[in-house]
Design a protein around this motif. Structure first.
Motif, PDB file in Angstrom:
ATOM      1  N   MET A  26     -25.145  -2.037 -25.246  1.00 18.46           N
ATOM      2  CA  MET A  26     -24.847  -3.083 -26.074  1.00 18.46           C
ATOM      3  C   MET A  26     -24.185  -2.618 -27.325  1.00 18.46           C
ATOM      4  O   MET A  26     -24.854  -1.826 -27.984  1.00 18.46           O
ATOM      5  N   GLY A  27     -22.967  -3.014 -27.474  1.00 22.11           N
ATOM      6  CA  GLY A  27     -22.014  -2.439 -28.918  1.00 22.11           C
ATOM      7  C   GLY A  27     -20.839  -2.609 -28.451  1.00 22.11           C
ATOM      8  O   GLY A  27     -20.144  -2.643 -27.667  1.00 22.11           O
ATOM      9  N   GLY A  28     -20.018  -2.831 -29.690  1.00 23.49           N
ATOM     10  CA  GLY A  28     -18.528  -2.916 -29.573  1.00 23.49           C
ATOM     11  C   GLY A  28     -18.041  -4.131 -28.699  1.00 23.49           C
ATOM     12  O   GLY A  28     -16.865  -4.142 -28.176  1.00 23.49           O
ATOM     13  N   GLY A  29     -18.734  -5.168 -28.567  1.00 32.81           N
ATOM     14  CA  GLY A  29     -18.443  -6.298 -27.965  1.00 32.81           C
ATOM     15  C   GLY A  29     -18.581  -6.269 -26.430  1.00 32.81           C
ATOM     16  O   GLY A  29     -18.061  -6.825 -25.473  1.00 32.81           O
ATOM     17  N   GLN A  30     -19.429  -5.285 -25.984  1.00 26.82           N
ATOM     18  CA  GLN A  30     -19.734  -4.943 -24.382  1.00 26.82           C
ATOM     19  C   GLN A  30     -21.178  -5.000 -24.395  1.00 26.82           C
ATOM     20  O   GLN A  30     -21.895  -4.605 -25.562  1.00 26.82           O
ATOM     21  N   ALA A  31     -21.706  -5.288 -23.004  1.00 32.24           N
ATOM     22  CA  ALA A  31     -23.216  -5.105 -22.903  1.00 32.24           C
ATOM     23  C   ALA A  31     -23.387  -5.003 -21.487  1.00 32.24           C
ATOM     24  O   ALA A  31     -22.287  -5.392 -20.640  1.00 32.24           O
ATOM     25  N   GLU A  32     -24.371  -4.516 -21.066  1.00 36.00           N
ATOM     26  CA  GLU A  32     -24.790  -4.104 -19.673  1.00 36.00           C
ATOM     27  C   GLU A  32     -26.515  -4.039 -19.384  1.00 36.00           C
ATOM     28  O   GLU A  32     -27.098  -3.643 -20.236  1.00 36.00           O
ATOM     29  N   PHE A  33     -26.445  -4.727 -18.267  1.00 39.60           N
ATOM     30  CA  PHE A  33     -27.883  -4.985 -17.744  1.00 39.60           C
ATOM     31  C   PHE A  33     -28.046  -4.639 -16.467  1.00 39.60           C
ATOM     32  O   PHE A  33     -27.065  -4.569 -15.721  1.00 39.60           O
ATOM     33  N   ARG A  34     -29.329  -4.129 -15.953  1.00 40.57           N
ATOM     34  CA  ARG A  34     -29.536  -3.808 -14.656  1.00 40.57           C
ATOM     35  C   ARG A  34     -30.794  -4.350 -14.071  1.00 40.57           C
ATOM     36  O   ARG A  34     -31.825  -4.580 -14.658  1.00 40.57           O
ATOM     37  N   VAL A  35     -30.851  -4.783 -12.682  1.00 39.33           N
ATOM     38  CA  VAL A  35     -32.080  -5.214 -12.231  1.00 39.33           C
ATOM     39  C   VAL A  35     -32.049  -4.689 -10.802  1.00 39.33           C
ATOM     40  O   VAL A  35     -31.084  -4.456  -9.989  1.00 39.33           O
ATOM     41  N   ALA A  36     -33.268  -4.070 -10.464  1.00 37.71           N
ATOM     42  CA  ALA A  36     -33.672  -3.624  -8.913  1.00 37.71           C
ATOM     43  C   ALA A  36     -34.236  -4.760  -8.084  1.00 37.71           C
ATOM     44  O   ALA A  36     -35.224  -5.118  -8.472  1.00 37.71           O
ATOM     45  N   LEU A  37     -33.588  -5.280  -7.141  1.00 42.35           N
ATOM     46  CA  LEU A  37     -34.074  -6.586  -6.441  1.00 42.35           C
ATOM     47  C   LEU A  37     -35.456  -6.016  -5.506  1.00 42.35           C
ATOM     48  O   LEU A  37     -35.420  -5.076  -5.084  1.00 42.35           O
ATOM     49  N   ASP A  38     -36.126  -6.889  -5.646  1.00 48.08           N
ATOM     50  CA  ASP A  38     -37.298  -6.921  -4.858  1.00 48.08           C
ATOM     51  C   ASP A  38     -37.743  -8.515  -4.297  1.00 48.08           C
ATOM     52  O   ASP A  38     -36.834  -9.346  -4.665  1.00 48.08           O
ATOM     53  N   GLY A  39     -38.502  -8.637  -3.364  1.00 47.14           N
ATOM     54  CA  GLY A  39     -39.100  -9.810  -2.690  1.00 47.14           C
ATOM     55  C   GLY A  39     -38.915 -11.271  -3.974  1.00 47.14           C
ATOM     56  O   GLY A  39     -38.619 -12.044  -3.627  1.00 47.14           O
ATOM     57  N   ALA A  48     -30.166 -12.042  -3.372  1.00 43.58           N
ATOM     58  CA  ALA A  48     -30.433 -12.327  -4.630  1.00 43.58           C
ATOM     59  C   ALA A  48     -30.405 -13.779  -4.938  1.00 43.58           C
ATOM     60  O   ALA A  48     -29.418 -14.470  -4.639  1.00 43.58           O
ATOM     61  N   HIS A  49     -31.243 -14.434  -5.655  1.00 42.50           N
ATOM     62  CA  HIS A  49     -31.073 -15.829  -5.782  1.00 42.50           C
ATOM     63  C   HIS A  49     -29.902 -15.998  -6.982  1.00 42.50           C
ATOM     64  O   HIS A  49     -30.036 -15.268  -7.684  1.00 42.50           O
ATOM     65  N   GLY A  50     -29.329 -17.240  -6.854  1.00 46.64           N
ATOM     66  CA  GLY A  50     -28.226 -17.381  -7.753  1.00 46.64           C
ATOM     67  C   GLY A  50     -28.756 -17.406  -9.269  1.00 46.64           C
ATOM     68  O   GLY A  50     -28.092 -17.216 -10.013  1.00 46.64           O
ATOM     69  N   GLY A  51     -30.013 -18.017  -9.658  1.00 43.95           N
ATOM     70  CA  GLY A  51     -30.605 -18.545 -10.983  1.00 43.95           C
ATOM     71  C   GLY A  51     -30.585 -16.690 -11.231  1.00 43.95           C
ATOM     72  O   GLY A  51     -30.467 -16.570 -12.669  1.00 43.95           O
ATOM     73  N   LEU A  52     -31.208 -15.780 -10.715  1.00 40.31           N
ATOM     74  CA  LEU A  52     -31.098 -14.443 -11.220  1.00 40.31           C
ATOM     75  C   LEU A  52     -29.686 -14.086 -11.606  1.00 40.31           C
ATOM     76  O   LEU A  52     -29.787 -13.262 -12.501  1.00 40.31           O
ATOM     77  N   LEU A  53     -28.796 -14.191 -10.868  1.00 37.20           N
ATOM     78  CA  LEU A  53     -27.530 -13.696 -10.967  1.00 37.20           C
ATOM     79  C   LEU A  53     -26.877 -14.310 -12.295  1.00 37.20           C
ATOM     80  O   LEU A  53     -26.325 -13.844 -13.187  1.00 37.20           O
ATOM     81  N   LEU A  54     -27.077 -15.812 -12.583  1.00 42.65           N
ATOM     82  CA  LEU A  54     -26.779 -16.594 -13.597  1.00 42.65           C
ATOM     83  C   LEU A  54     -27.522 -16.016 -14.896  1.00 42.65           C
ATOM     84  O   LEU A  54     -27.118 -15.731 -16.120  1.00 42.65           O
ATOM     85  N   THR A  55     -28.642 -15.686 -14.676  1.00 47.16           N
ATOM     86  CA  THR A  55     -29.491 -15.002 -15.676  1.00 47.16           C
ATOM     87  C   THR A  55     -28.906 -13.668 -16.302  1.00 47.16           C
ATOM     88  O   THR A  55     -28.732 -13.467 -17.577  1.00 47.16           O
ATOM     89  N   LEU A  56     -28.597 -12.931 -15.281  1.00 44.79           N
ATOM     90  CA  LEU A  56     -27.812 -11.678 -15.658  1.00 44.79           C
ATOM     91  C   LEU A  56     -26.625 -11.891 -16.468  1.00 44.79           C
ATOM     92  O   LEU A  56     -26.148 -11.158 -17.291  1.00 44.79           O
ATOM     93  N   LEU A  57     -25.657 -12.795 -15.857  1.00 44.91           N
ATOM     94  CA  LEU A  57     -24.417 -13.170 -16.730  1.00 44.91           C
ATOM     95  C   LEU A  57     -24.676 -13.551 -18.013  1.00 44.91           C
ATOM     96  O   LEU A  57     -23.942 -13.168 -18.903  1.00 44.91           O
ATOM     97  N   ASP A  58     -25.711 -14.482 -18.279  1.00 43.12           N
ATOM     98  CA  ASP A  58     -25.896 -15.100 -19.440  1.00 43.12           C
ATOM     99  C   ASP A  58     -26.251 -14.045 -20.434  1.00 43.12           C
ATOM    100  O   ASP A  58     -25.718 -14.021 -21.670  1.00 43.12           O
ATOM    101  N   MET A  59     -27.291 -12.964 -20.091  1.00 47.37           N
ATOM    102  CA  MET A  59     -27.559 -11.970 -20.863  1.00 47.37           C
ATOM    103  C   MET A  59     -26.499 -11.307 -21.342  1.00 47.37           C
ATOM    104  O   MET A  59     -26.555 -10.678 -22.388  1.00 47.37           O
ATOM    105  N   ALA A  60     -25.795 -10.783 -20.154  1.00 54.04           N
ATOM    106  CA  ALA A  60     -24.667  -9.766 -20.456  1.00 54.04           C
ATOM    107  C   ALA A  60     -23.416 -10.484 -21.478  1.00 54.04           C
ATOM    108  O   ALA A  60     -23.042  -9.550 -22.207  1.00 54.04           O
ATOM    109  N   LEU A  61     -22.947 -11.542 -21.248  1.00 47.22           N
ATOM    110  CA  LEU A  61     -22.182 -12.235 -21.939  1.00 47.22           C
ATOM    111  C   LEU A  61     -22.586 -12.355 -23.396  1.00 47.22           C
ATOM    112  O   LEU A  61     -21.832 -12.261 -24.471  1.00 47.22           O
TER     113      LEU A  61
END
Length: 142
Positions: A26-39, A48-61
């Motif tokens: 995270m820095g300079g107006g950018q951010a990145e997160f990662r998740v290894a999917l499991d059950g 992947a459940h859509g709620g997880l994708l939205l969580t990732l997007l909300d956190m990154a933005l």
């Protein structure tokens, strides 16, 4: 002994830790997160459940937006528009970046990609800058 929660660039976000989301940068107006999917991340179709994708997007933005502010500020999500583009499987990476930052409103955009680099989902968001609360409730991040 309770397991320690990861720091999400200085914040405690128990839900993100519960989901197994890892901060990358995270820095300079950018951010990145990662998740290894499991059950626990799957929907009834085995992707992947859509709620997880939205969580990732909300956190990154939001983290990208927060990185454009002074340290005594944070952001709250005002609006987020998203689109699911292809089933998400495997290790996912979410990247967010500031598109335009004003004094109090920040516009950000980003996407979730799979290990092959294919875009699985994308989003745009509007965030309001706000002072950090010193009296925040336990587990909160603002």
């Amino acid at each position: 002994m309770p397991q320690s929660q990861p720091s999400f660039f200085g914040l405690s976000i128990p839900f993100a830790a519960h989901c197994g989301i890892e901060p990358v940068r995270m820095g300079g107006g950018q951010a990145e997160f990662r998740v290894a999917l499991d059950g626990r991340h799957e929907n009834s179709l085995g992707m992947a459940h859509g709620g997880l994708l939205l969580t990732l997007l909300d956190m990154a933005l939001a983290s990208a937006a927060r990185s454009s502010l002074p340290d005594d500020s944070t952001v709250v999500t005002v609006d987020m528009q998203s689109a699911f583009m292809t089933p998400a499987r495997g290790v996912l990476t979410a990247q967010g970046r500031v598109a335009k930052a004003g004094r109090s409103i920040i516009f950000a955009e980003g996407e979730v990609r799979d290990a092959a680099g294919e875009i699985c989902a994308r989003a745009t968001g509007v965030f309001r800058a706000t002072p950090k609360r010193l009296d925040r409730p336990a587990g909160g991040d603002a």
